[in-house]
Scaffold this active site. Structure first.
Site, PDB file in Angstrom:
ATOM      1  N   ASN A  74       0.799  -1.242   0.000  1.00  0.00           N
ATOM      2  CA  ASN A  74       0.000   0.000   0.000  1.00  0.00           C
ATOM      3  C   ASN A  74       0.822   1.278   0.000  1.00  0.00           C
ATOM      4  O   ASN A  74       0.279   2.377  -0.047  1.00  0.00           O
ATOM      5  CB  ASN A  74      -0.940   0.014   1.212  1.00  0.00           C
ATOM      6  CG  ASN A  74      -2.018  -1.044   1.076  1.00  0.00           C
ATOM      7  OD1 ASN A  74      -2.378  -1.438  -0.031  1.00  0.00           O
ATOM      8  ND2 ASN A  74      -2.515  -1.533   2.204  1.00  0.00           N
ATOM      9  N   LYS A  90       3.718   4.169  -1.249  1.00  0.00           N
ATOM     10  CA  LYS A  90       4.048   4.842  -2.512  1.00  0.00           C
ATOM     11  C   LYS A  90       5.365   4.331  -3.063  1.00  0.00           C
ATOM     12  O   LYS A  90       6.311   4.138  -2.304  1.00  0.00           O
ATOM     13  CB  LYS A  90       4.152   6.350  -2.263  1.00  0.00           C
ATOM     14  CG  LYS A  90       4.717   7.124  -3.436  1.00  0.00           C
ATOM     15  CD  LYS A  90       4.659   8.607  -3.184  1.00  0.00           C
ATOM     16  CE  LYS A  90       5.581   9.371  -4.129  1.00  0.00           C
ATOM     17  NZ  LYS A  90       5.305   9.121  -5.537  1.00  0.00           N
ATOM     18  N   LYS A 128       5.529   2.078  -6.234  1.00  0.00           N
ATOM     19  CA  LYS A 128       5.447   0.880  -7.083  1.00  0.00           C
ATOM     20  C   LYS A 128       5.647   1.225  -8.557  1.00  0.00           C
ATOM     21  O   LYS A 128       6.545   0.703  -9.224  1.00  0.00           O
ATOM     22  CB  LYS A 128       4.091   0.168  -6.862  1.00  0.00           C
ATOM     23  CG  LYS A 128       3.910  -0.295  -5.411  1.00  0.00           C
ATOM     24  CD  LYS A 128       2.552  -0.880  -5.145  1.00  0.00           C
ATOM     25  CE  LYS A 128       1.436   0.145  -5.141  1.00  0.00           C
ATOM     26  NZ  LYS A 128       1.509   1.110  -4.028  1.00  0.00           N
ATOM     27  N   THR A 129       4.806   2.125  -9.068  1.00  0.00           N
ATOM     28  CA  THR A 129       4.917   2.489 -10.485  1.00  0.00           C
ATOM     29  C   THR A 129       6.245   3.187 -10.765  1.00  0.00           C
ATOM     30  O   THR A 129       6.908   2.899 -11.766  1.00  0.00           O
ATOM     31  CB  THR A 129       3.723   3.391 -10.884  1.00  0.00           C
ATOM     32  OG1 THR A 129       2.528   2.613 -10.756  1.00  0.00           O
ATOM     33  CG2 THR A 129       3.849   3.896 -12.309  1.00  0.00           C
ATOM     34  N   THR A 130       6.657   4.072  -9.864  1.00  0.00           N
ATOM     35  CA  THR A 130       7.932   4.776 -10.083  1.00  0.00           C
ATOM     36  C   THR A 130       9.114   3.800 -10.079  1.00  0.00           C
ATOM     37  O   THR A 130      10.073   3.982 -10.834  1.00  0.00           O
ATOM     38  CB  THR A 130       8.145   5.884  -9.033  1.00  0.00           C
ATOM     39  OG1 THR A 130       7.802   5.376  -7.748  1.00  0.00           O
ATOM     40  CG2 THR A 130       7.298   7.109  -9.331  1.00  0.00           C
ATOM     41  N   ARG A 144      16.491   2.297 -16.420  1.00  0.00           N
ATOM     42  CA  ARG A 144      17.781   1.635 -16.175  1.00  0.00           C
ATOM     43  C   ARG A 144      18.127   0.715 -17.343  1.00  0.00           C
ATOM     44  O   ARG A 144      19.250   0.728 -17.860  1.00  0.00           O
ATOM     45  CB  ARG A 144      17.694   0.836 -14.867  1.00  0.00           C
ATOM     46  CG  ARG A 144      18.911   0.002 -14.585  1.00  0.00           C
ATOM     47  CD  ARG A 144      18.793  -0.703 -13.252  1.00  0.00           C
ATOM     48  NE  ARG A 144      19.130   0.180 -12.158  1.00  0.00           N
ATOM     49  CZ  ARG A 144      19.062  -0.159 -10.863  1.00  0.00           C
ATOM     50  NH1 ARG A 144      18.646  -1.357 -10.517  1.00  0.00           N
ATOM     51  NH2 ARG A 144      19.407   0.683  -9.932  1.00  0.00           N
ATOM     52  N   PHE A 163     -10.294   3.303 -16.465  1.00  0.00           N
ATOM     53  CA  PHE A 163     -10.894   2.197 -15.705  1.00  0.00           C
ATOM     54  C   PHE A 163     -11.781   2.799 -14.603  1.00  0.00           C
ATOM     55  O   PHE A 163     -11.373   3.702 -13.894  1.00  0.00           O
ATOM     56  CB  PHE A 163      -9.748   1.392 -15.103  1.00  0.00           C
ATOM     57  CG  PHE A 163     -10.152   0.238 -14.259  1.00  0.00           C
ATOM     58  CD1 PHE A 163     -10.401  -0.995 -14.841  1.00  0.00           C
ATOM     59  CD2 PHE A 163     -10.239   0.367 -12.881  1.00  0.00           C
ATOM     60  CE1 PHE A 163     -10.723  -2.080 -14.055  1.00  0.00           C
ATOM     61  CE2 PHE A 163     -10.570  -0.719 -12.095  1.00  0.00           C
ATOM     62  CZ  PHE A 163     -10.819  -1.940 -12.685  1.00  0.00           C
ATOM     63  N   TRP A 200     -13.472   2.699 -11.124  1.00  0.00           N
ATOM     64  CA  TRP A 200     -13.327   1.974  -9.859  1.00  0.00           C
ATOM     65  C   TRP A 200     -14.640   1.367  -9.398  1.00  0.00           C
ATOM     66  O   TRP A 200     -14.676   0.308  -8.810  1.00  0.00           O
ATOM     67  CB  TRP A 200     -12.775   2.889  -8.769  1.00  0.00           C
ATOM     68  CG  TRP A 200     -11.310   3.041  -8.944  1.00  0.00           C
ATOM     69  CD1 TRP A 200     -10.637   4.178  -9.283  1.00  0.00           C
ATOM     70  CD2 TRP A 200     -10.320   2.018  -8.838  1.00  0.00           C
ATOM     71  NE1 TRP A 200      -9.294   3.909  -9.386  1.00  0.00           N
ATOM     72  CE2 TRP A 200      -9.075   2.603  -9.115  1.00  0.00           C
ATOM     73  CE3 TRP A 200     -10.355   0.655  -8.528  1.00  0.00           C
ATOM     74  CZ2 TRP A 200      -7.887   1.881  -9.096  1.00  0.00           C
ATOM     75  CZ3 TRP A 200      -9.176  -0.060  -8.506  1.00  0.00           C
ATOM     76  CH2 TRP A 200      -7.960   0.560  -8.792  1.00  0.00           C
ATOM     77  N   GLU A 216       0.140  -1.915 -12.789  1.00  0.00           N
ATOM     78  CA  GLU A 216      -1.210  -2.068 -12.203  1.00  0.00           C
ATOM     79  C   GLU A 216      -1.927  -3.330 -12.704  1.00  0.00           C
ATOM     80  O   GLU A 216      -3.161  -3.395 -12.682  1.00  0.00           O
ATOM     81  CB  GLU A 216      -2.101  -0.827 -12.436  1.00  0.00           C
ATOM     82  CG  GLU A 216      -1.431   0.526 -12.314  1.00  0.00           C
ATOM     83  CD  GLU A 216      -0.948   0.899 -10.908  1.00  0.00           C
ATOM     84  OE1 GLU A 216      -1.192   0.128  -9.973  1.00  0.00           O
ATOM     85  OE2 GLU A 216      -0.309   1.955 -10.766  1.00  0.00           O
TER      86      GLU A 216
END
Ligand code: ATP
Ligand code: MG
Length: 210
Positions: A47, A49, A51-53, A61, A105, A107, A142
């Site tokens: 949960n 902050k 993940k996407t970054t 990389r 999407f 929710w 996601e």
């Protein structure tokens, strides 16, 4: 007094040096043991902050090594993000393919059929990347939600990931990853939500949050 202090410093330096030597021996032994070369599945969930970054950070990389990369975003918010804008600006230079789910999407899933069709379409791009020998890294951003809400078939996703080219690495991000994703992953990072500025009333910021 000064002399004593500098002697202590010398002793500390010596101790530090010995400790580092022991540490290096352990690290070197670990490096020596890890000799298998193959692509892996990385799951970045939880949960907190980042993940996407983290997923995009790994794509950048890999691009730095000239690797072929593919990115599919399974939830496309209404706001554009810095990481995607930059990727699109680099498209001519970088060896990367990018696809985002066609519709926003919902929710509250007011229209399950429309969301299902969008998920299927995004998955068709993912499948193509997962079957492409020349692609070294695939980011499925996601993806976890598509499986949690059953927009995609778990067995189909798992078997496609398993059948990918040997050298290809897959990164899956998103909260609430199903146990099957934990099972298939080689590396799992679960980011905990210890604090988030948003909860203290700080507004989401371009360049930081999107
Ligand atoms: P990021 O895109 O910053 O790496 P993420 O992918 O880990 O974040 P998501 O669950 O996809 O997180 O949510 C994306 C957005 O929600 C980002 O703007 C992020 O700052 C924000 N966010 C992430 N975690 C939290 C949290 N624990 N509380 C509030 N907002 C959050
Ligand atoms: Mg995310």
């Amino acid at each position: 007094m000064r002399q004593w202090e500098s002697e202590m410093e010398e002793q500390d330096k010596q101790k530090h040096s010995e400790r580092m030597q022991r540490k290096k021996a352990v690290v070197d032994a670990g490096i020596e043991k890890a000799q298998i070369e193959r692509g892996i599945v990385i799951l970045i969930t939880g949960n907190g902050k980042g993940k996407t970054t983290s997923g995009f950070g790994t794509v950048y990389r890999a691009l730095g090594h000239g690797h072929q990369c593919g990115v599919v975003q399974f939830i496309k918010g209404t706001q554009s993000t810095g990481e995607v804008t930059f990727l699109q600006q680099c498209m001519g230079l970088a060896t990367v393919q990018y696809h985002a789910m066609a519709t926003g999407f919902t929710w509250n899933t007011q229209n399950w059929d429309a969301d299902k069709a969008a998920a299927d379409e995004a998955w068709s791009h993912a499948r193509r990347l997962l079957q492409d020998e020349s692609v070294q890294l695939v980011l499925l951003d996601e993806l976890t939600y598509m499986l949690k809400y059953k927009f995609l078939d778990m067995e189909d996703v798992l078997s496609t990931i398993r059948a990918r080219p040997e050298g290809q690495t897959v990164i899956i991000t998103g909260r609430a990853a199903r146990p099957e994703l934990h099972e298939i992953a080689d590396t799992i990072s679960e980011i905990a939500d210890r604090k988030h500025a948003y909860k203290a009333g700080v507004k989401a910021q371009p360049g930081i949050d999107f």
